[in-house]
Design a protein around this motif. Structure first.
Motif, short mmCIF file in Angstrom:
data_model
loop_
_atom_site.label_atom_id
_atom_site.label_comp_id
_atom_site.label_asym_id
_atom_site.label_seq_id
_atom_site.Cartn_x
_atom_site.Cartn_y
_atom_site.Cartn_z
N VAL A 29 0.84 -1.21 0.00
CA VAL A 29 0.00 0.00 0.00
C VAL A 29 0.87 1.25 0.00
O VAL A 29 0.61 2.20 -0.75
CB VAL A 29 -0.96 -0.01 1.22
CG1 VAL A 29 -1.62 1.34 1.41
CG2 VAL A 29 -2.00 -1.11 1.07
N VAL A 30 1.91 1.25 0.83
CA VAL A 30 2.75 2.45 0.98
C VAL A 30 3.70 2.65 -0.20
O VAL A 30 3.85 3.75 -0.70
CB VAL A 30 3.53 2.39 2.31
CG1 VAL A 30 4.55 3.51 2.41
CG2 VAL A 30 2.58 2.43 3.49
N ALA A 31 4.35 1.57 -0.64
CA ALA A 31 5.41 1.71 -1.65
C ALA A 31 5.10 0.99 -2.96
O ALA A 31 5.99 0.88 -3.81
CB ALA A 31 6.73 1.21 -1.07
N GLY A 32 3.93 0.45 -3.11
CA GLY A 32 3.56 -0.19 -4.36
C GLY A 32 4.09 -1.62 -4.47
O GLY A 32 4.44 -2.26 -3.48
N GLY A 33 4.15 -2.10 -5.70
CA GLY A 33 4.56 -3.48 -5.96
C GLY A 33 5.98 -3.78 -5.53
O GLY A 33 6.26 -4.86 -5.00
N LYS A 34 6.89 -2.84 -5.76
CA LYS A 34 8.28 -3.05 -5.33
C LYS A 34 8.39 -3.08 -3.81
O LYS A 34 9.23 -3.78 -3.27
CB LYS A 34 9.19 -1.99 -5.93
CG LYS A 34 9.42 -2.18 -7.41
CD LYS A 34 10.53 -1.31 -7.91
CE LYS A 34 10.76 -1.65 -9.38
NZ LYS A 34 11.99 -1.07 -9.88
N GLY A 35 7.54 -2.34 -3.14
CA GLY A 35 7.52 -2.37 -1.68
C GLY A 35 7.04 -3.72 -1.17
O GLY A 35 7.61 -4.29 -0.24
#
Length: 145
Positions: A29-35
């Protein structure tokens, strides 16, 4: 693997997996797919390093009890070294979010250590073998026989 060893492994892996799922969700949620990918890598690294260490330590305790403490120190040093090598190899990576990786690695490691400490405190492991031949031969203090 003995049943108490498997129980300890399960008592450590389940809470770590739950925290890992939360870390993956929050990181996604915070950093997207890479997160999310970074959190998955962090939790998997923790599980692999800590799980392998627990298995090795339990086998050492069973087979070579006189080396248990030294093996524990060597094992924890090796675990830190392996994680440090992983961090050095992937320090400039763009495959995953490194902050999500770091926070999930830290959270999973702290949960694993806490769960392992709790599992050992709750385990009913004998520290004296009641079936030992020496125990049967010994006589109570003050006995004349």
């Amino acid at each position: 693997m003995q049943s108490n060893d498997a129980r300890t492994l399960l008592q450590c892996a389940v809470p770590t997996a739950v925290v890992g799922l939360v870390a993956v969700a929050v990181s996604a949620v915070v950093a997207g797919g890479k997160g999310g990918l970074g959190a998955v890598v962090g939790v998997l690294l923790t599980g692999a390093v800590m799980g392998t260490g627990l298995i090795i330590l339990n086998r050492t305790a069973r087979l070579l009890p006189h080396l248990f403490q030294a093996m524990g120190l060597l094992l924890y040093t090796t675990q830190i070294l392996l994680v440090a090598i992983f961090l050095l190899v992937f320090k400039d990576t763009t495959l995953f979010n490194t902050k999500s990786f770091a926070f999930s690695l830290l959270a999973a490691t702290l949960v694993w250590i806490g769960a392992q400490a709790r599992a050992y405190m709750k385990a009913k492991i004998l520290y004296v073998d009641p079936e030992s031949g020496d125990a049967k031969k010994s006589t109570p203090a003050g006995s004349t026989s």
